[in-house]
Design a protein around this motif. Structure first.
Motif, PDB file in Angstrom:
ATOM      1  N   THR A  58       0.437  -1.187   0.068  1.00 22.52           N
ATOM      2  CA  THR A  58       0.441   0.123   0.098  1.00 22.52           C
ATOM      3  C   THR A  58       1.287   1.151  -0.101  1.00 22.52           C
ATOM      4  O   THR A  58       0.479   2.193  -0.455  1.00 22.52           O
ATOM      5  CB  THR A  58      -0.749   0.329   1.447  1.00 22.52           C
ATOM      6  OG1 THR A  58      -1.546  -1.399   1.481  1.00 22.52           O
ATOM      7  CG2 THR A  58      -1.820   1.497   1.288  1.00 22.52           C
ATOM      8  N   HIS A  59       1.843   1.606   0.829  1.00 26.00           N
ATOM      9  CA  HIS A  59       3.008   2.171   1.056  1.00 26.00           C
ATOM     10  C   HIS A  59       3.638   2.371   0.002  1.00 26.00           C
ATOM     11  O   HIS A  59       4.793   3.311   0.074  1.00 26.00           O
ATOM     12  CB  HIS A  59       3.341   2.694   2.354  1.00 26.00           C
ATOM     13  CG  HIS A  59       2.260   2.826   3.077  1.00 26.00           C
ATOM     14  ND1 HIS A  59       1.336   1.717   4.032  1.00 26.00           N
ATOM     15  CD2 HIS A  59       1.496   4.019   3.319  1.00 26.00           C
ATOM     16  CE1 HIS A  59       0.890   2.150   4.927  1.00 26.00           C
ATOM     17  NE2 HIS A  59       0.688   3.434   4.838  1.00 26.00           N
ATOM     18  N   THR A  60       4.619   1.100  -0.564  1.00 26.59           N
ATOM     19  CA  THR A  60       5.578   1.650  -1.234  1.00 26.59           C
ATOM     20  C   THR A  60       5.764   2.209  -2.892  1.00 26.59           C
ATOM     21  O   THR A  60       4.671   2.489  -2.902  1.00 26.59           O
ATOM     22  CB  THR A  60       5.731  -0.191  -2.371  1.00 26.59           C
ATOM     23  OG1 THR A  60       7.329   0.186  -3.102  1.00 26.59           O
ATOM     24  CG2 THR A  60       4.671  -0.193  -2.950  1.00 26.59           C
ATOM     25  N   ARG A  61       6.560   2.823  -2.701  1.00 21.15           N
ATOM     26  CA  ARG A  61       5.731   3.998  -3.996  1.00 21.15           C
ATOM     27  C   ARG A  61       6.635   3.675  -5.830  1.00 21.15           C
ATOM     28  O   ARG A  61       5.918   4.132  -6.520  1.00 21.15           O
ATOM     29  CB  ARG A  61       7.454   4.777  -4.208  1.00 21.15           C
ATOM     30  CG  ARG A  61       7.419   6.191  -2.282  1.00 21.15           C
ATOM     31  CD  ARG A  61       8.633   7.031  -3.066  1.00 21.15           C
ATOM     32  NE  ARG A  61       8.815   7.795  -1.493  1.00 21.15           N
ATOM     33  CZ  ARG A  61       9.827   8.588  -1.494  1.00 21.15           C
ATOM     34  NH1 ARG A  61      10.787   8.782  -2.427  1.00 21.15           N
ATOM     35  NH2 ARG A  61       9.749   8.973   0.466  1.00 21.15           N
ATOM     36  N   ASN A  62       7.209   2.100  -5.347  1.00 26.30           N
ATOM     37  CA  ASN A  62       7.824   1.484  -6.947  1.00 26.30           C
ATOM     38  C   ASN A  62       7.090  -0.029  -6.224  1.00 26.30           C
ATOM     39  O   ASN A  62       7.384  -1.145  -6.257  1.00 26.30           O
ATOM     40  CB  ASN A  62       8.631   1.408  -7.178  1.00 26.30           C
ATOM     41  CG  ASN A  62       9.254   0.446  -8.738  1.00 26.30           C
ATOM     42  OD1 ASN A  62       8.388   0.079  -9.061  1.00 26.30           O
ATOM     43  ND2 ASN A  62       9.956   1.489  -9.497  1.00 26.30           N
ATOM     44  N   LYS A  63       5.615  -1.083  -6.998  1.00 24.12           N
ATOM     45  CA  LYS A  63       5.432  -1.744  -7.430  1.00 24.12           C
ATOM     46  C   LYS A  63       5.551  -2.707  -7.812  1.00 24.12           C
ATOM     47  O   LYS A  63       5.712  -3.579  -7.335  1.00 24.12           O
ATOM     48  CB  LYS A  63       3.479  -1.074  -7.133  1.00 24.12           C
ATOM     49  CG  LYS A  63       3.270  -0.271  -5.560  1.00 24.12           C
ATOM     50  CD  LYS A  63       1.422  -0.429  -5.892  1.00 24.12           C
ATOM     51  CE  LYS A  63       0.935   0.498  -4.513  1.00 24.12           C
ATOM     52  NZ  LYS A  63      -0.607   0.570  -4.626  1.00 24.12           N
ATOM     53  N   TYR A  66       8.734  -4.358  -6.194  1.00 22.56           N
ATOM     54  CA  TYR A  66       8.506  -4.385  -4.674  1.00 22.56           C
ATOM     55  C   TYR A  66       7.948  -6.093  -5.568  1.00 22.56           C
ATOM     56  O   TYR A  66       8.527  -6.532  -4.887  1.00 22.56           O
ATOM     57  CB  TYR A  66       6.985  -3.707  -4.083  1.00 22.56           C
ATOM     58  CG  TYR A  66       6.705  -4.393  -2.662  1.00 22.56           C
ATOM     59  CD1 TYR A  66       7.481  -4.083  -1.069  1.00 22.56           C
ATOM     60  CD2 TYR A  66       5.518  -5.455  -3.022  1.00 22.56           C
ATOM     61  CE1 TYR A  66       6.765  -4.603  -0.710  1.00 22.56           C
ATOM     62  CE2 TYR A  66       5.730  -5.907  -1.168  1.00 22.56           C
ATOM     63  CZ  TYR A  66       5.975  -5.111  -0.473  1.00 22.56           C
ATOM     64  OH  TYR A  66       5.929  -5.823   1.291  1.00 22.56           O
ATOM     65  N   ASP A 114      -5.177  -2.978  -8.626  1.00 29.16           N
ATOM     66  CA  ASP A 114      -5.001  -2.034  -8.713  1.00 29.16           C
ATOM     67  C   ASP A 114      -5.632  -1.414 -10.282  1.00 29.16           C
ATOM     68  O   ASP A 114      -4.936  -0.223 -10.613  1.00 29.16           O
ATOM     69  CB  ASP A 114      -3.111  -1.941  -8.368  1.00 29.16           C
ATOM     70  CG  ASP A 114      -2.916  -1.143  -7.511  1.00 29.16           C
ATOM     71  OD1 ASP A 114      -3.689  -0.836  -6.364  1.00 29.16           O
ATOM     72  OD2 ASP A 114      -1.739  -0.954  -6.658  1.00 29.16           O
ATOM     73  N   LYS A 233       5.088   2.386  10.679  1.00 31.58           N
ATOM     74  CA  LYS A 233       6.078   1.902  10.264  1.00 31.58           C
ATOM     75  C   LYS A 233       7.542   1.154  11.285  1.00 31.58           C
ATOM     76  O   LYS A 233       7.835   0.139  11.231  1.00 31.58           O
ATOM     77  CB  LYS A 233       7.119   2.767   9.115  1.00 31.58           C
ATOM     78  CG  LYS A 233       7.911   1.627   8.471  1.00 31.58           C
ATOM     79  CD  LYS A 233       9.063   2.546   6.968  1.00 31.58           C
ATOM     80  CE  LYS A 233       9.900   1.166   6.412  1.00 31.58           C
ATOM     81  NZ  LYS A 233      10.514   2.587   4.988  1.00 31.58           N
TER      82      LYS A 233
END
Length: 264
Positions: A58-63, A66, A114, A233
């Motif tokens: 949910t919070h990662t900038r680069n899914k 990930y 998404d 976090k």
């Protein structure tokens, strides 16, 4: 600075790692008649990591990145286990641990969600197809491997397991708990309800084996640390788990195999 009350993502990971380690000690040294409660410790772990992965995704900038890290982790775990079990063995035990496989599949399904949300805005057909593909991939890959494994030469069949699938997932189709929790990513109470319902499913599936072979219902105990999650976090441990998970499994297996060879 005042410390926020409750448990951070870092705390949840540490709790998961500790209970996972206890469970894997039981797994690797089962032949020494280690106590069963050690195995029970592992039942809430996958659910806890699923929850943490939902938070992380949910919070990662680069899914995409990930997803890539999890896929590489799955490949490394598969190939490393092949190498370790080539030189060491514990009776007829098969070493199949690969939580990265489960996490990749669950995160891929979240990625699909998404894309479906993106399709609602863009009406782009390729986005729709990609979203649907990501969602059904765990099931699709299961049947692809199932159909290929009987026709591929036996010395090559093992490499089919480099393909993440529902067949090789430690937790089977329970990986779909991740996209379900992702749909309720801002509603922890509903996420906890999904976990409770999954636990109830396992409990009622084979109630006669309660506390014997049917222990997966104990995943419900993951609700305790999740209840105290404060949304923060905490300390970063981005790379630690990627190293610790395969390393501790291989080391425990090798130690147990050496002891087994001499005393088993």
């Amino acid at each position: 600075m005042t410390k926020t009350k409750g448990l951070t993502t870092f705390d949840l990971k540490i709790i998961g790692i500790i209970f996972m380690f206890i469970n894997h000690v039981h797994q690797m040294f089962y032949w020494t008649n280690v106590p069963e409660w050690m195995e029970w410790c592992g039942r809430p772990v996958a659910t806890l990591f699923f929850f943490v992965s939902v938070i992380g995704f949910t919070h990662t900038r680069n899914k995409s990145k990930y997803l890539g890290r999890l896929l590489i982790g799955s490949w490394v775990m598969t190939l490393g286990t092949m190498l370790v079990t080539h030189f060491f063995s514990i009776g007829d035990m098969a070493l199949q641990n690969n939580i990265f496989n489960d996490l990749f599949l669950g995160v891929l399904a979240m990625y699909g969600i998404d894309k479906l949300n993106q399709f609602r805005q863009t009406k782009n057909l390729s986005t729709l197809l990609l979203g649907l593909f990501c969602l059904i991939f765990p099931v699709l890959s299961y049947f692809v491997i199932l159909s290929l494994i009987t026709v591929v030469p036996i010395n090559m069949a093992r490499f089919l397991f480099l393909i993440p699938s529902g067949m090789t997932a430690e937790n089977g189709m329970m990986i779909y708990l991740m996209p379900l929790m992702y749909l309720a990513k801002n509603k922890k109470a509903i996420q906890m309800l999904f976990i409770a319902l999954a636990s109830l499913f396992f409990l009622t599936r084979d109630p006669s084996a309660f506390m014997t072979t049917n222990t997966q219902w104990m995943m419900i105990f993951s609700l305790i640390p999740i209840f105290f999650f404060n949304g923060q976090k905490g300390r970063s441990m981005k790379s630690f788990f990627y190293v610790f998970y395969p390393a501790h499994i291989w080391i425990l297996f090798i130690i147990s195999a050496i002891i087994y060879q001499h005393f088993g």
